[in-house]
Structure formats: structure tokens, C-alpha cells
Design a protein around this motif. Structure first.
Motif, PDB file in Angstrom:
ATOM      1  N   CYS A  78       0.840  -1.201   0.000  1.00 25.09           N
ATOM      2  CA  CYS A  78       0.000   0.000   0.000  1.00 25.09           C
ATOM      3  C   CYS A  78       0.875   1.251   0.000  1.00 25.09           C
ATOM      4  CB  CYS A  78      -0.901   0.023   1.228  1.00 25.09           C
ATOM      5  SG  CYS A  78      -1.952  -1.450   1.393  1.00 25.09           S
ATOM      6  N   SER A  79       0.425   2.248  -0.709  1.00 23.92           N
ATOM      7  CA  SER A  79       1.139   3.527  -0.717  1.00 23.92           C
ATOM      8  C   SER A  79       0.830   4.284   0.580  1.00 23.92           C
ATOM      9  CB  SER A  79       0.691   4.372  -1.912  1.00 23.92           C
ATOM     10  OG  SER A  79      -0.685   4.724  -1.787  1.00 23.92           O
ATOM     11  N   ALA A  80       1.668   5.278   0.865  1.00 27.82           N
ATOM     12  CA  ALA A  80       1.476   6.074   2.080  1.00 27.82           C
ATOM     13  C   ALA A  80       0.125   6.782   2.055  1.00 27.82           C
ATOM     14  CB  ALA A  80       2.613   7.084   2.214  1.00 27.82           C
ATOM     15  N   GLU A  81      -0.289   7.274   0.891  1.00 26.65           N
ATOM     16  CA  GLU A  81      -1.570   7.968   0.782  1.00 26.65           C
ATOM     17  C   GLU A  81      -2.732   7.007   1.005  1.00 26.65           C
ATOM     18  OE1 GLU A  81      -4.476  10.836   0.255  1.00 26.65           O
ATOM     19  OE2 GLU A  81      -2.339  10.967   0.744  1.00 26.65           O
ATOM     20  N   LEU A  82      -2.611   5.779   0.483  1.00 26.15           N
ATOM     21  CA  LEU A  82      -3.666   4.784   0.666  1.00 26.15           C
ATOM     22  C   LEU A  82      -3.803   4.413   2.142  1.00 26.15           C
ATOM     23  CD1 LEU A  82      -5.738   3.047  -0.840  1.00 26.15           C
ATOM     24  CD2 LEU A  82      -3.973   1.276  -1.048  1.00 26.15           C
ATOM     25  N   ILE A  83      -2.678   4.274   2.817  1.00 27.24           N
ATOM     26  CA  ILE A  83      -2.711   3.967   4.254  1.00 27.24           C
ATOM     27  C   ILE A  83      -3.336   5.116   5.032  1.00 27.24           C
ATOM     28  CG2 ILE A  83      -1.281   3.529   6.285  1.00 27.24           C
ATOM     29  CD1 ILE A  83       0.682   2.068   4.487  1.00 27.24           C
ATOM     30  N   ARG A  84      -2.977   6.343   4.648  1.00 25.87           N
ATOM     31  CA  ARG A  84      -3.540   7.508   5.341  1.00 25.87           C
ATOM     32  C   ARG A  84      -5.045   7.558   5.196  1.00 25.87           C
ATOM     33  NH1 ARG A  84      -5.667  12.145   4.708  1.00 25.87           N
ATOM     34  NH2 ARG A  84      -5.735  11.875   2.444  1.00 25.87           N
ATOM     35  N   ARG A  85      -5.542   7.324   3.976  1.00 30.74           N
ATOM     36  CA  ARG A  85      -6.993   7.366   3.754  1.00 30.74           C
ATOM     37  C   ARG A  85      -7.695   6.229   4.496  1.00 30.74           C
ATOM     38  NH1 ARG A  85      -5.834   8.231  -1.845  1.00 30.74           N
ATOM     39  NH2 ARG A  85      -6.612   6.124  -2.298  1.00 30.74           N
ATOM     40  N   TYR A  86      -7.044   5.076   4.556  1.00 28.50           N
ATOM     41  CA  TYR A  86      -7.644   3.933   5.246  1.00 28.50           C
ATOM     42  C   TYR A  86      -7.792   4.222   6.740  1.00 28.50           C
ATOM     43  CZ  TYR A  86      -8.329  -0.974   6.610  1.00 28.50           C
ATOM     44  OH  TYR A  86      -8.826  -2.138   7.132  1.00 28.50           O
ATOM     45  N   ARG A  87      -6.750   4.767   7.334  1.00 25.56           N
ATOM     46  CA  ARG A  87      -6.800   5.064   8.764  1.00 25.56           C
ATOM     47  C   ARG A  87      -7.699   6.241   9.069  1.00 25.56           C
ATOM     48  NH1 ARG A  87      -0.414   4.075  10.500  1.00 25.56           N
ATOM     49  NH2 ARG A  87      -0.406   1.831   9.980  1.00 25.56           N
ATOM     50  N   ALA A  88      -7.908   7.123   8.091  1.00 30.44           N
ATOM     51  CA  ALA A  88      -8.790   8.277   8.305  1.00 30.44           C
ATOM     52  C   ALA A  88     -10.257   7.872   8.410  1.00 30.44           C
ATOM     53  CB  ALA A  88      -8.606   9.290   7.168  1.00 30.44           C
ATOM     54  N   ARG A  89     -10.569   6.601   8.080  1.00 31.66           N
ATOM     55  CA  ARG A  89     -11.946   6.142   8.256  1.00 31.66           C
ATOM     56  C   ARG A  89     -12.341   6.115   9.731  1.00 31.66           C
ATOM     57  NH1 ARG A  89     -12.236   0.867   4.179  1.00 31.66           N
ATOM     58  NH2 ARG A  89     -11.550   1.947   2.280  1.00 31.66           N
ATOM     59  N   LEU A  90     -11.348   6.040  10.602  1.00 32.06           N
ATOM     60  CA  LEU A  90     -11.600   6.070  12.043  1.00 32.06           C
ATOM     61  C   LEU A  90     -11.376   7.501  12.512  1.00 32.06           C
ATOM     62  CD1 LEU A  90      -9.677   2.826  13.063  1.00 32.06           C
ATOM     63  CD2 LEU A  90     -12.052   3.077  12.304  1.00 32.06           C
ATOM     64  N   SER A  91     -12.438   8.204  12.799  1.00 35.94           N
ATOM     65  CA  SER A  91     -12.342   9.627  13.118  1.00 35.94           C
ATOM     66  C   SER A  91     -11.646   9.843  14.455  1.00 35.94           C
ATOM     67  CB  SER A  91     -13.738  10.248  13.157  1.00 35.94           C
ATOM     68  OG  SER A  91     -14.489   9.736  14.246  1.00 35.94           O
ATOM     69  N   GLY A  92     -11.071  11.018  14.612  1.00 37.07           N
ATOM     70  CA  GLY A  92     -10.398  11.371  15.858  1.00 37.07           C
ATOM     71  C   GLY A  92     -11.307  11.301  17.074  1.00 37.07           C
ATOM     72  N   PRO A  93     -12.529  11.874  17.017  1.00 35.96           N
ATOM     73  CA  PRO A  93     -13.419  11.797  18.180  1.00 35.96           C
ATOM     74  C   PRO A  93     -13.768  10.367  18.589  1.00 35.96           C
ATOM     75  CG  PRO A  93     -14.160  13.505  16.674  1.00 35.96           C
ATOM     76  CD  PRO A  93     -13.055  12.781  15.978  1.00 35.96           C
ATOM     77  N   LEU A  94     -13.871   9.446  17.619  1.00 31.73           N
ATOM     78  CA  LEU A  94     -14.146   8.049  17.975  1.00 31.73           C
ATOM     79  C   LEU A  94     -12.935   7.424  18.645  1.00 31.73           C
ATOM     80  CD1 LEU A  94     -15.943   5.510  17.863  1.00 31.73           C
ATOM     81  CD2 LEU A  94     -14.933   5.023  15.628  1.00 31.73           C
ATOM     82  N   MET A  95     -11.745   7.606  18.073  1.00 31.59           N
ATOM     83  CA  MET A  95     -10.542   7.040  18.660  1.00 31.59           C
ATOM     84  C   MET A  95     -10.270   7.628  20.045  1.00 31.59           C
ATOM     85  SD  MET A  95      -9.415   4.815  16.536  1.00 31.59           S
ATOM     86  CE  MET A  95      -7.709   4.570  17.022  1.00 31.59           C
TER      87      MET A  95
END
Length: 504
Positions: A362-379
Motif C-alpha cells: 500500500c502507498s502512504a496515501e492509501l494507508i492515510r486514507r484507510y486510517r482516516a476512516r476512524l475519526s479522531g473523536p471516535l478514537m
């Protein structure tokens, strides 16, 4: 007498408001009208009641029959009003003596032959009836668990003729308690065996801490590292529900039309698929129904493949995670459902699952978008965030020869630690550590000057929020309870921080 008044119950979330069923029979063209904001299924009650009365050899009045369900502004749905309407018609037409029906509530659906069928979601109505000091008449096949019948006052019948005979004192219907279906023999607590899991000592430790304090927990790691297997062990570690939580859970399952989890009093473990809709997860519908967050009340909601859920769906968990309840509001109705659950989740670090190893494509951008599915307020609401690493080949190849003494503590041994911690928390604050308020934390988790300085540095370094600060304190309190200590120490603070942000 051409008028009769009887009592029934509506369904509104986990509550059952009292409904007055008024029946009036007057001269005029034959007709049968039901008013009072009745839904379609309730309007169909006219045909069921007519057929049931005639099949039971009663006379159906060939006059104008008007049935009013009060209060008129309360939406009413379902067939459980049939019995009250039928008995009301019999009293209003003079075929039954009204007697003393002022403190009797009638709930049940009628078959066309007069048989009495169980009402869906009867438990909330039965409990409300008991609290009001009324007697309940319902189907003998009521489906209420025996442990919930102790405080209920009511009788059950299988046919309209039996109910009429009971009202005329020609027959005594059996009490609900005598009609209960015996429970099966108690079974062992269900759940996986922690000792069967190879390695993963840090993840097992996090699982124990989560069970002791009721903390939310996220496992992150590559496929096959044991995240789901670890999650399956949590039910075997949890203590049984107390009476109040069990009663609330029984009402929720009755409203949802589901059978109670077995064995009874074991906390529920709900694991919806990541394709579940937002309504299925948090509840909803034109007539609000509880979702998975409410059906996990007092237990665990396990979300596997967390990043595969739509972000919008996950963000709906934010309010119930904080407040322990969820308010479903629709145009015609609203309902407040309890949702005090423990969130347990598992996710991969990237779409392929193998970041940051060399196997990851996975590219760095793909990983970033994947992890962004979990919002900061939820985490921010997840107390323990633990990486579960893949097992080394040596661990796998050597595991077959591992003796029982080297397997680590069993689920039964860990459960005894959890029970001891929970009892300590109950004596001290009457709730689990994960639910401690700010005032309780200041009282039960005081910090030294050195600890305050260390925690302040961590907040600045990792950009932690005020919510994270208090959640770290709650984990510290749990770690101290595991040591049977009165106050948390610096080691507890270091471990709580590492479980929150990783190794500092």
C-alpha cells in the motif's frame, strides 16, 4: 350497558404507556370503527375480533361500534389490543358482567377461532402493569423468563372463552408464575480460552485490564495475529450481570423480539458484520427499535474489521459511548434506549493488512486514507489501543511442545482476578472504573506532583485531549485495583500511557 372502559398498554421504546380502551355501542347502521391514532395492523383488529367473538359463540352486535384508544396523540400499533377490544364489546353489549375490571389490564392478540396468542414485547407492559399495582391478563404462552416473574401479578389464558369465564368467576386462570417454561440447567460461561492463544502477552494483559475496568479496547495488527481470537475470550472473563442490568437487557430483547442470551445473566456479546446499516447498529425505524448498541447493554459490542465500517456509521457510536444511552427521534415517535456497552474492536493497519512490514504493497496515501476512516473523536473514546504483532515462526513451531505450565493463566484464573477487581470497585464507588466521573476520579485517583508533571508532558507531546486525560486516569485506577493497591503509582501511569499511545 352500552359503554365499557378497559385498560391496555402501548409500546413506546422500552416503556409501555397506559392506554384506555373505550367501547361504545349505539343504534344506527352496523359499523365497527377504531379511533385514537391506530396503525394499519391495529385497524385490522376489527376482523380478528369479529371472527373470534363469533367462533367463541358470542353474539357480535349488529349496531354501531366505536372503539376509542386514549390518549389519542399516542401512536398505537400491533395486535395486542384485540383482547381488550373483544372484552369491551362483550361488556358493552351486556354479554359479560362488568364486575371489577378497573385494575385489570388486558393484553393479547386473538386468533380467528378465539385462541389467545402471545403479544410481541410483552415484558415492558407486564412490568409497567406490576408497578401500577394492576393485574395482567394475557396469553398463557407469555414467554417471560421465570426469573422475571417474581414481582408480576397476572394470569394467563389460552382462549377468549377462558378469559370470559375467569371474569365471571366460573374459572380461575393460572398465575403467570405457574405457566413459566422451566429454564434449562445452568451452563458454563461461554467464551474462548485465553491459555490456548500462543504468545501475545501484551494483548492478553490489555484484555484483562479492559475486563477489570470495563474499558473500551482496540486491537490493531496484521491478519492472522489473533485479534478476533483474543476478542472471543472476553465474554469468559466478565462477571455476571446484576439484577437491574439484567432486567433492562430483558426489556430490550423483548422489544426487539429476540431471545435472551444464554446462559442467563451472562453479559451479551454482540458482533455485527461490517456491512450492518446505521439503523441496525444504533437503532431506528418509524416505530423506534433498539439496535446493536442497545442489545449489547451491560455487555460487549465487538466490531471486527473496524475500518471497513462506513465512517458515518462509526461516528454514530460517539454519543452512546459517552452517555450510555441513545435517543432515537422520528417524526411520529421517539424513544430513549439504554446503551451502556463496552466497545471491543479489531482492525488492520492498512488495506492489505501488513503495514509496516515489507509485505505491504500500500502507498502512504492509501494507508492515510484507510486510517482516516476512524475519526479522531471516535478514537479519543477508546481507552486501550494495542498493537497485536504477527507471531514469530519460532513461537508457532515451538507451541506444540509447550507444557500446560507454560501456557499462561487460563480464562478461569483471569476471571477470578476480574471478579475481585469488580467487587473492589463496587464497594468503593458502585460502578466500574470506566464510568467514573471527574469528581470520583479526584477522590479515588489522586496524582502526585511528579505524576501530574509527567502526565502534563505526555499531553503536550502526544496532543491528548481532556477526554483522553480522564480516560488515562480511569485506566490507572484499574491498574491499581489489579495490584490491590489503594492509590495508583507512577508505574500505573506509565502503563496507562503506553496502552493509550504506544511505547513513548
Amino acid at each position: 350497558m352500552s359503554y365499557a372502559t378497559l385498560l391496555c398498554r402501548a409500546k413506546l421504546g422500552v416503556t409501555a404507556p397506559l392506554v384506555t380502551v373505550e367501547v361504545h355501542i349505539s343504534s344506527g347502521l352496523p359499523g365497527f370503527t377504531i379511533i385514537g391514532l391506530a396503525e394499519t395492523a391495529l385497524k385490522e383488529s376489527r376482523e380478528r375480533v369479529r371472527s373470534a367473538l363469533m367462533a367463541s359463540h358470542f353474539e357480535f352486535p349488529l349496531q354501531r361500534i366505536t372503539v376509542n384508544l386514549a390518549p389519542a396523540e399516542l401512536p398505537k400499533a400491533g395486535g395486542h389490543y384485540d383482547l381488550a377490544i373483544a372484552v369491551g364489546i362483550l361488556i358493552a353489549s351486556g354479554q359479560l358482567d362488568p364486575g371489577d375490571t378497573g385494575d385489570i389490564e388486558f393484553i393479547g392478540e386473538l386468533a380467528l377461532n378465539g385462541a389467545l396468542r402471545p403479544a410481541e414485547g410483552l415484558l415492558p407492559a407486564a412490568l409497567a402493569c406490576s408497578e401500577a399495582g394492576h393485574q395482567l391478563i394475557c396469553s398463557a404462552d407469555h414467554g417471560i423468563a421465570p426469573v422475571l416473574l417474581e414481582s408480576l401479578q397476572g394470569v394467563g389464558g389460552s382462549h377468549l372463552l377462558e378469559v370470559s369465564a375467569h371474569l365471571q368467576q366460573r374459572l380461575q386462570l393460572p398465575a403467570l408464575q405457574s405457566l413459566a417454561v422451566p429454564c434449562s440447567a445452568p451452563r458454563a460461561v461461554e467464551g474462548g480460552e485465553v491459555a490456548d492463544i500462543i504468545g501475545q502477552s501484551a494483548a492478553k494483559r490489555a484484555l484483562l485490564i479492559a475486563a477489570c475496568g470495563g474499558h473500551n479496547l482496540l486491537f490493531s495488527g496484521p491478519p492472522g495475529s489473533g485479534k478476533t481470537l483474543l476478542a472471543s475470550c472476553l465474554p469468559a472473563l466478565l462477571p455476571p450481570l446484576d439484577a437491574e442490568h439484567f432486567r433492562q437487557l430483558a426489556v430490550l430483547y423483548a422489544v426487539a423480539g429476540e431471545a435472551l442470551p444464554t446462559p442467563l445473566y451472562q453479559p451479551p456479546f454482540r458482533a455485527p458484520h461490517h456491512s450492518a446499516s446505521a439503523t441496525a447498529l444504533v437503532g431506528g425505524g418509524s416505530q423506534p427499535q433498539p439496535g446493536e448498541v442497545s442489545l449489547a447493554h451491560g455487555g460487549v459490542l465487538f466490531l471486527d474489521e473496524l475500518a471497513e465500517y462506513p465512517r458515518h456509521t462509526l461516528d454514530l457510536l460517539r454519543e452512546p459511548l459517552e452517555s450510555g444511552e441513545i435517543n432515537i427521534i422520528r417524526t411520529r415517535a421517539s424513544a430513549l434506549f439504554p446503551a451502556q456497552f463496552q466497545l471491543l474492536a479489531a482492525t488492520n493497519p492498512c488495506p492489505c493488512g501488513y503495514a509496516p512490514s515489507s509485505r505491504c504493497q500500500c502507498s502512504a496515501e492509501l494507508i492515510r486514507r484507510y486510517r482516516a476512516r476512524l475519526s479522531g473523536p471516535l478514537m479519543d473514546r477508546i481507552d486501550l489501543q494495542v498493537e497485536v504483532a504477527a507471531l514469530a515462526p519460532e513461537q508457532l513451531t515451538q507451541s506444540s511442545g509447550t507444557s500446560l505450565s507454560q501456557r499462561g493463566p487460563s480464562s478461569a484464573e483471569l476471571r477470578r482476578q476480574v471478579l475481585r477487581c469488580r467487587q473492589r470497585q463496587q464497594r468503593r464507588q458502585q460502578t466500574v472504573n470506566a464510568r467514573l466521573t471527574r469528581e470520583q476520579l479526584e477522590l479515588h485517583c489522586p496524582l502526585s506532583d511528579q505524576q501530574r508533571q509527567l502526565l502534563g508532558s505526555a499531553i503536550e507531546r502526544f496532543g491528548l485531549s481532556a477526554r483522553s486525560y480522564y480516560r488515562i486516569l480511569r485506566v490507572m485506577r484499574t491498574l491499581a485495583d489489579l495490584r490491590d493497591a489503594e492509590q495508583p503509582n507512577s508505574d500505573d501511569l506509565y502503563e496507562a500511557l503506553s496502552l493509550r499511545v504506544g511505547e513513548a
